[in-house]
Design an enzyme around this catalytic site. Structure first.
Site, PDB file in Angstrom:
ATOM      1  N   GLU A  27       0.838  -1.203   0.000  1.00 50.72           N
ATOM      2  CA  GLU A  27       0.000   0.000   0.000  1.00 50.72           C
ATOM      3  C   GLU A  27       0.872   1.252   0.000  1.00 50.72           C
ATOM      4  O   GLU A  27       2.018   1.224   0.482  1.00 50.72           O
ATOM      5  CB  GLU A  27      -0.887  -0.023   1.260  1.00 50.72           C
ATOM      6  N   ASN A 174     -12.388  -1.344  -1.070  1.00 48.66           N
ATOM      7  CA  ASN A 174     -11.666  -1.918   0.066  1.00 48.66           C
ATOM      8  C   ASN A 174     -12.345  -1.472   1.355  1.00 48.66           C
ATOM      9  O   ASN A 174     -12.608  -0.273   1.529  1.00 48.66           O
ATOM     10  CB  ASN A 174     -10.209  -1.418   0.070  1.00 48.66           C
ATOM     11  N   GLU A 175     -12.612  -2.395   2.223  1.00 49.79           N
ATOM     12  CA  GLU A 175     -13.236  -2.075   3.515  1.00 49.79           C
ATOM     13  C   GLU A 175     -14.344  -1.036   3.329  1.00 49.79           C
ATOM     14  O   GLU A 175     -14.355   0.012   3.975  1.00 49.79           O
ATOM     15  CB  GLU A 175     -12.173  -1.640   4.539  1.00 49.79           C
ATOM     16  N   TYR A 242      -7.004  -8.937  11.438  1.00 46.73           N
ATOM     17  CA  TYR A 242      -5.682  -8.645  12.000  1.00 46.73           C
ATOM     18  C   TYR A 242      -5.562  -9.230  13.401  1.00 46.73           C
ATOM     19  O   TYR A 242      -6.553  -9.274  14.153  1.00 46.73           O
ATOM     20  CB  TYR A 242      -5.452  -7.127  12.065  1.00 46.73           C
ATOM     21  N   GLU A 299      -6.087  -9.241   3.624  1.00 52.46           N
ATOM     22  CA  GLU A 299      -5.317  -8.526   4.665  1.00 52.46           C
ATOM     23  C   GLU A 299      -5.322  -9.393   5.909  1.00 52.46           C
ATOM     24  O   GLU A 299      -6.391  -9.673   6.477  1.00 52.46           O
ATOM     25  CB  GLU A 299      -5.913  -7.143   4.960  1.00 52.46           C
ATOM     26  N   GLN A 348       2.016  -6.213   5.575  1.00 54.30           N
ATOM     27  CA  GLN A 348       2.205  -5.896   4.178  1.00 54.30           C
ATOM     28  C   GLN A 348       3.618  -6.318   3.762  1.00 54.30           C
ATOM     29  O   GLN A 348       4.405  -6.730   4.599  1.00 54.30           O
ATOM     30  CB  GLN A 348       1.999  -4.410   3.950  1.00 54.30           C
TER      31      GLN A 348
HETATM   32  O1  AHR Z   1      -3.084  -2.555   6.224  1.00 58.08           O
HETATM   33  C1  AHR Z   1      -3.392  -1.354   6.834  1.00 58.08           C
HETATM   34  C2  AHR Z   1      -4.860  -0.979   6.704  1.00 58.08           C
HETATM   35  O2  AHR Z   1      -5.646  -1.910   7.400  1.00 58.08           O
HETATM   36  C3  AHR Z   1      -5.426  -0.999   5.315  1.00 58.08           C
HETATM   37  O3  AHR Z   1      -5.187   0.173   4.625  1.00 58.08           O
HETATM   38  C4  AHR Z   1      -6.897  -1.178   5.560  1.00 58.08           C
HETATM   39  O4  AHR Z   1      -7.547  -1.835   4.515  1.00 58.08           O
HETATM   40  C5  AHR Z   1      -6.948  -1.933   6.869  1.00 58.08           C
HETATM   41  O5  AHR Z   1      -7.820  -1.346   7.770  1.00 58.08           O
END
Ligand code: AHR
Length: 492
Positions: A27, A174-175, A242, A299, A348
């Site tokens: 990103e 995205n999101e 995450y 992600e 990432q």
């Molecule tokens: O990876 C960091 C961020 O996490 C990304 O930009 C977003 O899609 C997610 O919330």
């Protein structure tokens, strides 16, 4: 020492482990693109056409299949036309999501597509739905893929690229439930249908369209997307999850200084992705029993507090053996669900979150997470086969040994094992149902759980060869605490 019995059954083939499970995400965030991937042709840092040479080589070594770009949250504020043409005319913008820094658009479509060519990976472009238009995204696809006479193809040629590129993976938003527009699932689905309709397949280019899927356990989002879009109009549905060790986004915990309790919490939280995938897949099964739509975990990874002294908007964190164990568990889980998980992209690639590479000046460090991708690379495009660990001791509700096995076209079996226990060593006896093991070789990554690679000591945690005894058609290994290993097996 604890003893285990591991059984693999090469005749019991389950599903293909698509190589795309071993993909990455890059990103415009912090030092991922600029510094991490792209330093410019005039840089003193060794580069090929402005891209870091060591990064290209590192990606090639793990056979990186797909790279997602340009975001993340950045994608829904990115206007691709600002990133093409002469550098001097490219518009500068504020990167509102990530530190409010100036984005000069010097890394745009041509630069990304060229980088993918140099690495030998497929591009995955994440389109702007939040602040863009249907026309803008439709034109981007035309610009990249159309081989003929049209305004966008002509513009591409004017910018120095005569032939179109191939583009398979296209993310539509995205999101969208959060930074991508705070939409309801119903509103998103209606928008998805409009965007997807006008992203055409030009000149034989086949698109694999990925709808914005749920965050973690938002099962309603999955249900609405499957009902309102389903196999009609998407090939993939994304999932973001995450691992935050403390579960508290305000105080996520340090990447390098953590207690044993925090470590096991991290392992427990990361293992939860198994439940998430199982439940989202269950919902998808109701609408798509033949599993034509892939779950795209685009992600995933650990998210800690940033390294002290670094820009909080840059999400720069170190990476230890804890991250290696996290990566090993996640990748084994994705393999196990490879009948539904078609792709996964760790967040990432460079210098951001659970990065596989860290850079500083001339030096690029391969993190413990990178080495796990290296250990697991033989799973790419192999068939998942049955594997079972008998007597698998658990820490709380987490089994110490995480495992998966696959068989390649040439008959070689790869068995990946990780031991998340910090004090238990296991002696494992490995056997093949309906067969005998002829040879077995091992490679291992192990160290104290806080062990890491730094710019001064980049080789502190690296893969070592590892002896595996074979006798009477069986193999024997000792699995140390806090370790990840790959055993390559040939059968008689
Ligand atoms: O990876 C960091 C961020 O996490 C990304 O930009 C977003 O899609 C997610 O919330």
């Amino acid at each position: 020492m604890n003893t285990l019995k591991i059984t693999i059954n090469p005749l019991d083939k389950r599903s293909k482990i698509r190589r795309e499970i071993y993909s990455n995400f890059s990103e415009h965030l912090g030092r991922c693109i600029y510094d991490g991937i792209f330093v410019g042709k005039d840089s003193d840092i060794p580069n090929i056409e402005g891209y870091r040479k060591d990064v290209i080589e590192a990606f090639r070594q793990i056979k990186l299949p797909v790279l997602r770009w340009p975001g993340g949250c950045f994608a829904d504020e990115y206007h691709w036309m600002d990133g093409i043409g002469e550098l001097s005319v490219r518009k500068k913008m504020i990167n509102t999501n990530w530190g409010g820094v100036v984005e000069d658009n010097s890394f745009g479509t041509h630069e990304f597509m060229r980088f993918c060519e140099l690495v030998g990976c497929e591009p995955y472009i994440s389109g702007n739905v939040g602040s863009g238009t249907v026309e803008e995204l439709a034109k981007w696809v035309e610009y990249i893929t159309f081989d003929g006479i049209s305004p966008m193809a002509d513009l591409r040629k004017k910018n120095g690229r005569e032939k179109p590129w191939k583009l398979k993976y296209l993310g539509i938003g995205n999101e969208s439930w959060g930074c991508g527009g705070n939409m309801t699932p119903e509103f998103y689905c209606d928008n998805y249908r409009r965007y997807a309709t006008f992203c055409r397949e030009y000149s034989g280019n086949k698109l694999f369209k990925i709808a914005c899927g749920p965050s973690a356990d938002d099962y309603n989002w999955t249900d609405v997307c499957m009902k309102n879009i389903g196999a009609w109009g998407m090939q993939g549905l994304s999932l973001h999850y995450y691992t935050v060790p403390t579960g508290n986004w305000e105080h996520k915990g340090s990447a390098t200084e953590f207690s044993e309790e925090e470590y096991y919490d991290t392992i427990s939280r990361t293992s939860y992705i198994d439940t998430l995938i199982t439940r989202h897949s269950g919902i998808m099964d109701r609408y798509d029993p033949q599993r034509k739509v892939g779950l795209i975990v685009d992600e995933w990874g650990t998210w800690y507090d940033v390294e002290p002294g670094t820009n909080p908007g840059f999400l720069y964190q170190q990476n230890t053996m804890r991250d290696a164990i996290v990566a090993a568990i996640n990748l084994n889980i994705f393999n196990a669900h490879s009948d539904r998980v078609f792709m996964a992209n760790i967040a990432q690639a460079v210098n951001v979150l659970q990065a596989i590479l860290l850079t500083e000046g001339n030096v690029t460090v391969k993190t413990p997470t990178y080495h796990v991708f290296d250990l697991y690379k033989e799973h790419q495009d192999a068939e998942l086969i049955y594997s079972h660990v008998e007597n698998n001791t658990a820490y709380g509700n987490i089994p110490c040994i995480s495992h998966s096995a696959s068989i390649a076209e040439n008959g070689t079996v790869t068995l990946t094992l990780s031991n998340c226990s910090l004090d238990k060593e296991f002696s494992a006896d490995i056997g093949a149902a309906f067969g005998e093991i002829s040879t077995a070789d091992g490679r291992i990554l192990t160290g104290e759980v806080h062990a890491l690679n730094t710019f001064d000591h980049p080789e502190n945690v690296t893969i070592k060869p590892f002896g595996v005894k074979t006798e009477n058609g069986r193999a024997a290994v000792v699995i140390p605490p806090c370790s990840v290993m790959a055993v390559t097996i040939t059968l008689k």
